[in-house]
Design an enzyme around this catalytic site. Structure first.
Site, PDB file in Angstrom:
ATOM      1  N   GLU A 345       0.809  -1.226   0.000  1.00  0.00           N
ATOM      2  CA  GLU A 345       0.000   0.000   0.000  1.00  0.00           C
ATOM      3  C   GLU A 345       0.837   1.268   0.000  1.00  0.00           C
ATOM      4  O   GLU A 345       0.346   2.351  -0.325  1.00  0.00           O
ATOM      5  CB  GLU A 345      -0.959   0.017   1.198  1.00  0.00           C
ATOM      6  CG  GLU A 345      -0.291   0.030   2.549  1.00  0.00           C
ATOM      7  CD  GLU A 345      -0.048  -1.380   3.094  1.00  0.00           C
ATOM      8  OE1 GLU A 345       0.011  -1.528   4.309  1.00  0.00           O
ATOM      9  OE2 GLU A 345       0.081  -2.315   2.297  1.00  0.00           O
ATOM     10  N   ASP A 387      20.412  16.371 -32.801  1.00  0.00           N
ATOM     11  CA  ASP A 387      21.049  17.170 -33.836  1.00  0.00           C
ATOM     12  C   ASP A 387      22.443  17.528 -33.342  1.00  0.00           C
ATOM     13  O   ASP A 387      22.724  17.420 -32.142  1.00  0.00           O
ATOM     14  CB  ASP A 387      20.217  18.429 -34.101  1.00  0.00           C
ATOM     15  CG  ASP A 387      20.605  19.116 -35.405  1.00  0.00           C
ATOM     16  OD1 ASP A 387      21.555  18.646 -36.063  1.00  0.00           O
ATOM     17  OD2 ASP A 387      19.961  20.117 -35.758  1.00  0.00           O
ATOM     18  N   ASN A 722       6.283 -14.750   3.164  1.00  0.00           N
ATOM     19  CA  ASN A 722       5.229 -14.755   4.181  1.00  0.00           C
ATOM     20  C   ASN A 722       4.084 -15.694   3.819  1.00  0.00           C
ATOM     21  O   ASN A 722       3.428 -16.270   4.702  1.00  0.00           O
ATOM     22  CB  ASN A 722       4.681 -13.342   4.381  1.00  0.00           C
ATOM     23  CG  ASN A 722       5.653 -12.459   5.144  1.00  0.00           C
ATOM     24  OD1 ASN A 722       6.542 -12.955   5.826  1.00  0.00           O
ATOM     25  ND2 ASN A 722       5.487 -11.147   5.014  1.00  0.00           N
ATOM     26  N   ASN A 747       2.766  -4.656   9.755  1.00  0.00           N
ATOM     27  CA  ASN A 747       2.751  -4.097   8.408  1.00  0.00           C
ATOM     28  C   ASN A 747       2.972  -2.590   8.435  1.00  0.00           C
ATOM     29  O   ASN A 747       3.724  -2.030   7.627  1.00  0.00           O
ATOM     30  CB  ASN A 747       1.408  -4.413   7.744  1.00  0.00           C
ATOM     31  CG  ASN A 747       1.365  -3.984   6.296  1.00  0.00           C
ATOM     32  OD1 ASN A 747       2.198  -4.385   5.501  1.00  0.00           O
ATOM     33  ND2 ASN A 747       0.388  -3.162   5.949  1.00  0.00           N
ATOM     34  N   ASP A 751       6.181  -0.726   6.835  1.00  0.00           N
ATOM     35  CA  ASP A 751       5.994   0.279   5.794  1.00  0.00           C
ATOM     36  C   ASP A 751       6.682   1.586   6.170  1.00  0.00           C
ATOM     37  O   ASP A 751       7.290   2.253   5.329  1.00  0.00           O
ATOM     38  CB  ASP A 751       4.506   0.539   5.545  1.00  0.00           C
ATOM     39  CG  ASP A 751       3.880  -0.536   4.657  1.00  0.00           C
ATOM     40  OD1 ASP A 751       4.644  -1.274   4.010  1.00  0.00           O
ATOM     41  OD2 ASP A 751       2.639  -0.634   4.617  1.00  0.00           O
TER      42      ASP A 751
END
Length: 911
Positions: A345, A387, A722, A747, A751
């Site tokens: 997430e 160029d 996991n 989690n 994170d």
């Protein structure tokens, strides 16, 4: 003067549209035939009626109807209209209030899922868990909001650094009804956002049309309006009145916002601006749609890869736990928490922060990113087409020679070249500027004021020449300048010291030989020819460029850049091959390439390209280093051929003839001093036209990609491991291996530890070659590295089950605490192994913020079982003997992962 002093000619209009609304829209319109027509059909009927009402009138009547003036609007009146009609901007994103932005983030499916979990916890009487889950949602939303808000502000500031204006006729003073004397009209450069209905603007080749305008005068005006009608061929526009039954997009005396001037000049009055313009209304309907880049597709493929794993694992976890524990509600909560744990997430926020940080870093290297997602393509680029002017050379063209057909210096040729450059109203290129500057500095011409302009025949890329008609000293002259062969082809005689003679093929051979000699010395050669024309004739066309008298030529030198050799070596060292795509001839280009150390084994001319089939064209694009005498369409052909061979192609251009190539390239690169069509077609804007600056930007692009891929590799391998750990524990244990609230806390903390990745250092080895999305390599990495974490998860299970006797539901909290700590510490520390292909902490060290964040999260994870929050989270204190054992296991885990990672990089050639 506009665009930081770019143009000497004031009669030029400039228009800027956001990348997402112009180039992105071109892709949408191409993918959806008739989208523009459908947009016009549903547009405000009153706007269409106003447009047609102006189109059916003659120019003077149209100007009066719009309450305009041939002298231009007064400043005060223009300000009043700006307040009435609003700024001339299209497809602007509405500025949303902070509460609305927060609510939009709350509507994210993941946040809704978390709130649903909080609601279930509340209903079942677990108030503490409900509060903690709600707190996690608040922290997640707040973190993403603050980071992205800062990033968006920084990106907007960078985009504002690219300035574009329109040339407008205005008068100083108050409102039209004031009693003051008539102020003087002045041509001025204004930001296009300040244009209002009734303004008089000037257009010339290379300009983007800044609003819907009604032509008042035009000279050989051709517009490319493919973005509106899909027509690939430029359309000629005229200032004559139209029929009332003409469809809006078919009006030949109206130029529409979003179209570009291919050739010619014009004066026009603004009819509609902003969202009232046809392009503005279409942009409002489909601005949100754009063609996905390879970066978008890569992120999307990774997301779907994770979703497929979730689709398999979550139902299995739910069913296994429901059958073995006989508590289906608890099984549902656990499966849902596992689903949240498997979802990356933080990816959208980390991607945005990485890209914005990269854009800021690139801006410090004089590289401005117009579209954030182009950064990855910038880093993935393995072929750069450009160029030679301004990249290999100094972009400082100097007039060195002005000689007749006999090879002697001739002031008359310089006079005629000066008159041609001085009186042309189109975009003055560097050659024109060099002629004007030389003549003025050396006081070579004193008679310009004795002539006045009658007409001109603008330049185009098929004729490769242009002419002006001037009158003075009792004669009317057509003076033509252009490429040697193209001018020779419209000449019937030559002239030396007033003596004329018929031209034949031998003279062409002599002219070409002399031109080639100069080219080999690095000179750019332009021919000068003329003829006397009827004094009664005032309107001229391309057909009048015939039976001219060839006078001689002027020669220019653009010295090679001192830094070009080092820049080319740096690009080669970073895996980029450079190909020169130029409209100039091959002899001059070979000379310049030789001077800067660019090895040229093969040169392909534009005339050769037209004869090649698809496969032969791809072979030529691969083999050749120089493509000379190309048309704009041929430049795009070369880029397309390189695409078909699997290359990621960048194109660096700043001229009118570069628009097609910039759109065809994976990443279009231009400079802030470029013409409008080049800047609007580009993804990246260089504040300095230099290959060294470009190389710096490429490295920053690779750094951004490197940090994003770290998070993706980390998330993919960790989640895959996991999956095995949770499935095995669910089937074996008589209780949940981790409570739902613990899964969510784990989690969230994990994170948070990853939020410092955008600050991380990148190994020099990683920056040595182009990087692109390779989902297969990500999947392989996941398959090889992921199961290692499962091995140590199972080791932790056995440690808690057998050594600490956490075997019964009564001992579930001890088991869950032990695995929570091991899982959090291993996931947090493993980033230091995965982030590099080298030996971590020895050969490659993470950034200080990443190290500090890792230490903080590990310390927090170790403290939680002993903290006041432990009871709410379902934790219990761990035995003292747990810590040395888990430390040894973590050391073994990091070592084994490093060994496997090193083998993986060697086996699959990934650095």
């Amino acid at each position: 003067m506009s665009d930081n002093g770019r143009r000497d000619n004031p009669a030029s209009g400039k228009h800027a549209l956001p990348r997402s609304s112009l180039r992105g829209m071109l892709g949408v319109l191409a993918a959806r035939p008739g989208a523009a027509a459908r947009g016009a059909a549903v547009a405000d009927r009153s706007c269409q009626a106003e447009l047609i009402a102006v189109a059916v009138l003659d120019g003077d009547a149209a100007l009066r109807k719009l309450n305009g003036s041939p002298l231009g609007l007064l400043d005060g009146e223009a300000q009043r209209r700006l307040a009435e009609f609003g700024p001339n901007a299209v497809a602007q994103e509405a500025t949303r209030s902070i509460p609305v932005q927060l609510l939009q983030r709350l509507a994210n499916p993941l946040n809704i899922l978390l709130l649903a979990l909080a609601t279930v916890s509340l209903v079942t009487g677990n108030i503490e868990s409900a509060v903690i889950i709600a707190l996690m949602v608040v922290l997640s939303i707040s973190l993403a909001f603050v980071q992205e808000r800062r990033s968006n502000r920084a990106a907007a500031a960078l985009r504002a650094m690219v300035h574009t204006t329109a040339t407008v006729l205005r008068r100083a003073g108050g409102n039209a009804g004031s009693a003051a004397g008539e102020p003087e009209s002045v041509l001025c450069e204004l930001p296009i956002e300040q244009l209002v209905p009734g303004d008089l603007i000037h257009l010339c080749a290379g300009d983007m049309v800044p609003a819907d305008v009604r032509l008042l005068s035009a000279k050989d005006l051709f517009l490319n309006q493919a973005s509106l009608t899909g027509e690939s061929i430029p359309v000629e526009k005229f200032p004559l009145a139209e029929r009332a039954d003409t469809a809006p997009l078919q009006l030949r005396n109206v130029c529409f916002m979003g179209s570009s001037v291919a050739s010619g000049t014009a004066t026009a009055v603004v009819v509609h601006t902003g969202r009232r313009a046809v392009f503005g209304r279409i942009a409002g309907e489909i601005a949100a749609e754009r063609v996905p880049t390879s970066f978008d597709r890569g992120v999307s493929r990774f997301t779907w890869l994770m979703i497929r794993f979730m689709a398999v694992m979550v139902p299995l976890v739910f069913v296994i736990n429901g059958l073995t524990k006989h508590d289906w509600l608890e099984a549902l909560l656990f499966a849902t928490a596992v689903a949240v744990g498997l979802t990356p997430e933080m990816l959208p926020m980390l991607v945005t922060v990485n890209l914005s940080k990269g854009a800021l870093a690139m801006s410090r290297k004089k590289v401005i990113v117009k579209r954030l997602n182009a950064i990855q393509n910038f880093g993935a680029m393995d072929v750069l087409c450009t160029d030679k002017t301004g990249t290999l050379t100094q972009d400082r063209i100097i007039l060195e020679k002005y000689v007749g057909l006999d090879g002697q210096e001739s002031d008359r040729i310089l006079d005629y070249a000066y008159l041609n450059s001085y009186y042309q109203s189109g975009l003055k290129n560097l050659l024109d500027v060099a002629v004007l500057k030389y003549s003025e500095v050396h006081e070579k011409l004193h008679s310009a004021g004795d002539y006045h302009k009658v007409d001109e025949i603008p330049f185009d890329f098929s004729r490769r020449r242009m002419s002006v008609v001037v009158e003075g000293h009792g004669e009317r002259l057509l003076i033509c300048k252009g490429a040697v062969e193209e001018v020779f082809n419209v000449c019937c005689e030559g002239e030396i010291d007033g003596r004329r003679f018929a031209l034949d093929e031998t003279h062409l051979a002599q002219v070409k030989a002399r031109s080639k000699d100069l080219n080999e010395d690095g000179f750019r050669v332009i021919s000068i020819a003329y003829k006397r024309v009827d004094a009664g004739k005032s309107v001229f066309s391309v057909q009048d460029e015939s039976e001219l008298t060839l006078l001689g030529y002027i020669a220019f030198l653009d010295p090679p850049k001192d830094s070009a050799g080092a820049a080319l070596a740096a690009l080669a060292g970073h895996g980029l091959s450079v190909k020169i795509l130029t409209g100039d001839n091959e002899v001059v280009t070979r000379k310049v390439c030789k001077d800067v150390g660019l090895r040229v084994e093969r040169v392909v001319l534009g005339s050769e390209l037209e004869k090649l089939g698809p496969d032969a064209l791809c072979d030529a694009a691969e083999a050749a280093q120089v493509f000379a005498k190309l048309t704009p369409a041929q430049k795009a052909m070369v880029i397309d051929a390189l695409h078909r061979r699997g290359h990621v192609v960048g194109y660096l251009g700043d001229g009118i003839n570069d628009g097609l190539a910039l759109k065809a390239a994976d990443v279009g690169i231009s400079v802030d001093t470029a013409v409008d069509i080049a800047k609007e077609s580009a993804d990246i804007i260089l504040l300095e036209k230099s290959l060294l600056v470009l190389d710096d930007g490429v490295i920053e692009g690779r750094k951004v990609f490197g940090n994003i891929i770290k998070y993706i590799r980390m998330g993919a391998s960790s989640n895959f491991g996991n999956m095995f750990s949770v499935l095995g524990a669910s089937a074996w244990l008589p209780f949940l291996p981790m409570a739902p609230i613990q899964v969510l806390t784990n989690n969230l903390l994990y994170d948070f530890s990853q939020t410092a990745i955008p600050t991380d250092n990148i190994d020099a080895q990683f920056l040595e070659k182009p990087r692109r999305w390779e989902i297969d390599n990500i999947a392989r990495f996941m398959l090889f590295i992921g199961p290692i974490s499962s091995i140590f998860d199972y080791a932790t299970y056995f440690l808690m089950y057998f050594l600490f006797n956490a075997r019964t539901p009564g001992q579930a909290a001890l088991f869950q605490t032990g695995w929570f700590v091991e899982s959090l510490l291993s996931q947090t520390l493993i980033i230091h192994i995965i982030r590099t292909s080298r030996i971590p902490f020895v050969q490659s060290r993470a950034s200080t913020p990443l190290i500090l964040t890792s230490i903080a999260i590990c310390a927090l994870g170790a403290w939680l079982p002993y903290s006041p929050l432990s009871r709410s989270l379902g934790f219990v204190p761990l035995p003292a003997t747990y810590w040395p054992i888990i430390a040894a296991m973590l050391a073994a885990y990091l070592t084994l992962t490093h060994v496997m990672k090193s083998w993986f990089h060697r086996r699959f050639g990934i650095s």
